[in-house]
Write a protein that holds these residues in place. Sequence first.
Motif, PDB file in Angstrom:
ATOM      1  N   VAL A 254     -26.421  70.911  67.876  1.00 53.96           N
ATOM      2  CA  VAL A 254     -27.122  69.628  67.963  1.00 53.96           C
ATOM      3  C   VAL A 254     -26.173  68.469  67.683  1.00 53.96           C
ATOM      4  CG1 VAL A 254     -28.907  68.198  66.888  1.00 53.96           C
ATOM      5  CG2 VAL A 254     -29.399  70.583  67.430  1.00 53.96           C
ATOM      6  N   VAL A 255     -25.318  68.620  66.659  1.00 54.96           N
ATOM      7  CA  VAL A 255     -24.356  67.563  66.328  1.00 54.96           C
ATOM      8  C   VAL A 255     -23.387  67.337  67.485  1.00 54.96           C
ATOM      9  CG1 VAL A 255     -22.438  66.952  64.807  1.00 54.96           C
ATOM     10  CG2 VAL A 255     -24.533  67.892  63.839  1.00 54.96           C
ATOM     11  N   LEU A 256     -22.906  68.415  68.081  1.00 48.73           N
ATOM     12  CA  LEU A 256     -21.973  68.281  69.204  1.00 48.73           C
ATOM     13  C   LEU A 256     -22.639  67.602  70.399  1.00 48.73           C
ATOM     14  CD1 LEU A 256     -20.131  71.734  69.079  1.00 48.73           C
ATOM     15  CD2 LEU A 256     -19.247  69.495  68.386  1.00 48.73           C
ATOM     16  N   LEU A 257     -23.887  67.983  70.689  1.00 45.48           N
ATOM     17  CA  LEU A 257     -24.597  67.350  71.801  1.00 45.48           C
ATOM     18  C   LEU A 257     -24.851  65.871  71.505  1.00 45.48           C
ATOM     19  CD1 LEU A 257     -27.188  70.144  72.703  1.00 45.48           C
ATOM     20  CD2 LEU A 257     -25.203  69.441  74.041  1.00 45.48           C
ATOM     21  N   TRP A 258     -25.226  65.573  70.261  1.00 47.18           N
ATOM     22  CA  TRP A 258     -25.472  64.189  69.844  1.00 47.18           C
ATOM     23  C   TRP A 258     -24.223  63.330  70.018  1.00 47.18           C
ATOM     24  CZ3 TRP A 258     -29.871  61.768  67.688  1.00 47.18           C
ATOM     25  CH2 TRP A 258     -29.643  60.529  67.086  1.00 47.18           C
ATOM     26  N   GLU A 259     -23.126  63.806  69.457  1.00 41.27           N
ATOM     27  CA  GLU A 259     -21.883  63.039  69.526  1.00 41.27           C
ATOM     28  C   GLU A 259     -21.342  62.984  70.955  1.00 41.27           C
ATOM     29  OE1 GLU A 259     -20.317  61.203  67.272  1.00 41.27           O
ATOM     30  OE2 GLU A 259     -21.953  61.592  65.860  1.00 41.27           O
ATOM     31  N   GLY A 260     -21.514  64.066  71.713  1.00 41.80           N
ATOM     32  CA  GLY A 260     -21.063  64.063  73.104  1.00 41.80           C
ATOM     33  C   GLY A 260     -21.838  63.069  73.946  1.00 41.80           C
ATOM     34  N   TYR A 261     -23.147  63.034  73.776  1.00 41.83           N
ATOM     35  CA  TYR A 261     -23.984  62.078  74.502  1.00 41.83           C
ATOM     36  C   TYR A 261     -23.592  60.650  74.134  1.00 41.83           C
ATOM     37  CZ  TYR A 261     -28.245  59.733  76.140  1.00 41.83           C
ATOM     38  OH  TYR A 261     -29.140  58.894  76.767  1.00 41.83           O
ATOM     39  N   LYS A 262     -23.389  60.426  72.835  1.00 37.86           N
ATOM     40  CA  LYS A 262     -23.032  59.074  72.376  1.00 37.86           C
ATOM     41  C   LYS A 262     -21.674  58.653  72.946  1.00 37.86           C
ATOM     42  CE  LYS A 262     -22.478  56.382  68.120  1.00 37.86           C
ATOM     43  NZ  LYS A 262     -23.508  55.374  68.433  1.00 37.86           N
ATOM     44  N   TRP A 263     -20.711  59.576  72.962  1.00 39.82           N
ATOM     45  CA  TRP A 263     -19.379  59.248  73.485  1.00 39.82           C
ATOM     46  C   TRP A 263     -19.439  58.905  74.967  1.00 39.82           C
ATOM     47  CZ3 TRP A 263     -16.183  61.417  77.200  1.00 39.82           C
ATOM     48  CH2 TRP A 263     -14.861  60.951  77.218  1.00 39.82           C
ATOM     49  N   VAL A 264     -20.191  59.718  75.729  1.00 42.54           N
ATOM     50  CA  VAL A 264     -20.316  59.464  77.169  1.00 42.54           C
ATOM     51  C   VAL A 264     -20.976  58.105  77.405  1.00 42.54           C
ATOM     52  CG1 VAL A 264     -21.466  60.203  79.294  1.00 42.54           C
ATOM     53  CG2 VAL A 264     -20.341  61.882  77.837  1.00 42.54           C
ATOM     54  N   GLY A 265     -22.028  57.801  76.656  1.00 47.62           N
ATOM     55  CA  GLY A 265     -22.724  56.531  76.831  1.00 47.62           C
ATOM     56  C   GLY A 265     -21.850  55.337  76.525  1.00 47.62           C
ATOM     57  N   GLN A 266     -21.044  55.440  75.479  1.00 49.14           N
ATOM     58  CA  GLN A 266     -20.176  54.325  75.123  1.00 49.14           C
ATOM     59  C   GLN A 266     -19.028  54.158  76.116  1.00 49.14           C
ATOM     60  OE1 GLN A 266     -19.138  55.298  71.058  1.00 49.14           O
ATOM     61  NE2 GLN A 266     -20.872  54.142  70.244  1.00 49.14           N
ATOM     62  N   GLN A 267     -18.620  55.237  76.762  1.00 47.83           N
ATOM     63  CA  GLN A 267     -17.553  55.136  77.756  1.00 47.83           C
ATOM     64  C   GLN A 267     -18.051  54.564  79.081  1.00 47.83           C
ATOM     65  OE1 GLN A 267     -14.278  55.817  77.046  1.00 47.83           O
ATOM     66  NE2 GLN A 267     -15.060  56.106  74.959  1.00 47.83           N
ATOM     67  N   THR A 268     -19.323  54.785  79.394  1.00 44.65           N
ATOM     68  CA  THR A 268     -19.857  54.371  80.702  1.00 44.65           C
ATOM     69  C   THR A 268     -20.799  53.183  80.614  1.00 44.65           C
ATOM     70  OG1 THR A 268     -21.709  55.936  80.517  1.00 44.65           O
ATOM     71  CG2 THR A 268     -19.675  56.744  81.545  1.00 44.65           C
ATOM     72  N   GLY A 269     -20.932  52.580  79.432  1.00 42.85           N
ATOM     73  CA  GLY A 269     -21.869  51.463  79.298  1.00 42.85           C
ATOM     74  C   GLY A 269     -23.311  51.897  79.395  1.00 42.85           C
ATOM     75  N   ASP A 270     -23.627  53.055  78.787  1.00 41.76           N
ATOM     76  CA  ASP A 270     -24.986  53.612  78.778  1.00 41.76           C
ATOM     77  C   ASP A 270     -25.505  53.903  80.187  1.00 41.76           C
ATOM     78  OD1 ASP A 270     -25.145  53.677  76.032  1.00 41.76           O
ATOM     79  OD2 ASP A 270     -26.085  51.702  75.868  1.00 41.76           O
ATOM     80  N   ARG A 271     -24.634  54.418  81.016  1.00 41.45           N
ATOM     81  CA  ARG A 271     -25.023  54.818  82.371  1.00 41.45           C
ATOM     82  C   ARG A 271     -24.574  56.245  82.633  1.00 41.45           C
ATOM     83  NH1 ARG A 271     -24.659  49.377  82.750  1.00 41.45           N
ATOM     84  NH2 ARG A 271     -26.147  48.314  84.126  1.00 41.45           N
ATOM     85  N   VAL A 272     -25.299  56.903  83.524  1.00 41.87           N
ATOM     86  CA  VAL A 272     -24.896  58.243  83.928  1.00 41.87           C
ATOM     87  C   VAL A 272     -23.538  58.158  84.603  1.00 41.87           C
ATOM     88  CG1 VAL A 272     -25.482  60.250  85.360  1.00 41.87           C
ATOM     89  CG2 VAL A 272     -27.305  58.956  84.199  1.00 41.87           C
ATOM     90  N   PRO A 273     -22.578  58.993  84.199  1.00 39.37           N
ATOM     91  CA  PRO A 273     -21.224  58.899  84.775  1.00 39.37           C
ATOM     92  C   PRO A 273     -21.227  58.932  86.302  1.00 39.37           C
ATOM     93  CG  PRO A 273     -21.242  60.427  82.923  1.00 39.37           C
ATOM     94  CD  PRO A 273     -22.670  60.051  83.179  1.00 39.37           C
ATOM     95  N   GLY A 274     -20.511  57.961  86.877  1.00 45.92           N
ATOM     96  CA  GLY A 274     -20.369  57.906  88.319  1.00 45.92           C
ATOM     97  C   GLY A 274     -21.529  57.272  89.051  1.00 45.92           C
ATOM     98  N   THR A 275     -22.530  56.774  88.322  1.00 41.89           N
ATOM     99  CA  THR A 275     -23.695  56.155  88.957  1.00 41.89           C
ATOM    100  C   THR A 275     -24.044  54.871  88.217  1.00 41.89           C
ATOM    101  OG1 THR A 275     -25.378  57.227  87.559  1.00 41.89           O
ATOM    102  CG2 THR A 275     -24.567  58.475  89.453  1.00 41.89           C
ATOM    103  N   ASP A 276     -25.039  54.153  88.724  1.00 42.96           N
ATOM    104  CA  ASP A 276     -25.570  52.961  88.056  1.00 42.96           C
ATOM    105  C   ASP A 276     -26.890  53.245  87.349  1.00 42.96           C
ATOM    106  OD1 ASP A 276     -23.454  51.344  88.844  1.00 42.96           O
ATOM    107  OD2 ASP A 276     -24.396  50.836  90.768  1.00 42.96           O
ATOM    108  N   ILE A 277     -27.223  54.524  87.220  1.00 46.07           N
ATOM    109  CA  ILE A 277     -28.469  54.915  86.558  1.00 46.07           C
ATOM    110  C   ILE A 277     -28.291  54.826  85.048  1.00 46.07           C
ATOM    111  CG2 ILE A 277     -30.163  56.756  86.263  1.00 46.07           C
ATOM    112  CD1 ILE A 277     -29.286  57.861  88.971  1.00 46.07           C
ATOM    113  N   GLU A 278     -29.186  54.117  84.397  1.00 42.06           N
ATOM    114  CA  GLU A 278     -29.091  53.956  82.947  1.00 42.06           C
ATOM    115  C   GLU A 278     -29.523  55.242  82.231  1.00 42.06           C
ATOM    116  OE1 GLU A 278     -31.280  50.604  81.661  1.00 42.06           O
ATOM    117  OE2 GLU A 278     -29.998  49.130  82.660  1.00 42.06           O
ATOM    118  N   LEU A 279     -28.853  55.518  81.131  1.00 42.21           N
ATOM    119  CA  LEU A 279     -29.235  56.656  80.303  1.00 42.21           C
ATOM    120  C   LEU A 279     -30.606  56.408  79.673  1.00 42.21           C
ATOM    121  CD1 LEU A 279     -25.847  57.377  78.482  1.00 42.21           C
ATOM    122  CD2 LEU A 279     -26.860  58.674  80.360  1.00 42.21           C
ATOM    123  N   LEU A 280     -31.301  57.495  79.386  1.00 35.44           N
ATOM    124  CA  LEU A 280     -32.648  57.369  78.830  1.00 35.44           C
ATOM    125  C   LEU A 280     -32.649  56.716  77.456  1.00 35.44           C
ATOM    126  CD1 LEU A 280     -34.137  60.846  79.842  1.00 35.44           C
ATOM    127  CD2 LEU A 280     -34.535  58.640  80.928  1.00 35.44           C
TER     128      LEU A 280
END
Length: 280
Positions: free
Chosen positions: A12-38
């Motif tokens: 759970v911690v790894l998924l939490w931190e991984g999701y947070k890292w991806v969001g901060q790198q992409t501006g809270d968007r799904v990588p490679g798209t303009d779709i906002e993260l939930l």
Amino acid sequence: MLATAFAAVVLVVLLWEGYKWVGQQTGDRVPGTDIELLVDTDDLTMPHAKDILGEFVADVRDGRSTLPMSLYLLKKAWFTLQEAAVGFFLGLVVGLALAVFMLRWRVVERGLLPWINVSQTVPLIALAPIIVTWGRLNDLPDLLSISLIAAYLTFFPVAVSALRGLQSPNAADVELMRSYAASWRTTLFKLRLPAARAYLFPAFKIAATLSVVGAIVGEISIGTKTGLGRAILEFAQRYAVFPERLYASVIGAAALGLSVFGLITLAERMFVGRTREAST
């Protein structure tokens, strides 16, 4: 079991931190798209796991004294556990009694079972103030009122599962008991209740965790000064300043639910072990 629980926490911690890292790198968007993260990944919405875990050793105010968050939550959890335990046993008694009545008289089952199902559609957040107000008008302590709220959630899985378990013996086994001139009560205790064991303990596990939920909802509804519900309410009001504290209190509530689930599991293993020893 402990290794599995630890592995689950790490995942759970790894998924939490991984999701947070991806969001901060992409501006809270799904990588490679303009779709906002939930869910936004800013520190207010999703604090770092290390900050949440670090909050357990941080000091918080408890009246005029100061306690580490872990001890503070443990103190609050003890009150909630008492309320949940009373609610669990009340729901257990009511659920088993209803199951026996519905087993004994089929007309009661046809008339009562639909209403038992309907009772669970009433929003608990709306029912809780009614129960508390009634309890205070009758000079009942808030602990008992909260326990009644917990019992309201608890009795349903016990009643339904117990009824199914009591009806589970084969018709041939029931006829055999009748051929021995066994009374209805003897058949209940010698045949039906042992056969219902496989249905009862799973229901007890669900009921135990629901009793914790009911107790916390009751504490939040009446604004009691004790219990995890009070802690969650207080930290929710200060979420904009200390979001980690709310997450820590929610983790404490989850830990209490897992603890009562584990106690019922332990009781099941002890009971099953003694039953096997007696049969051999």
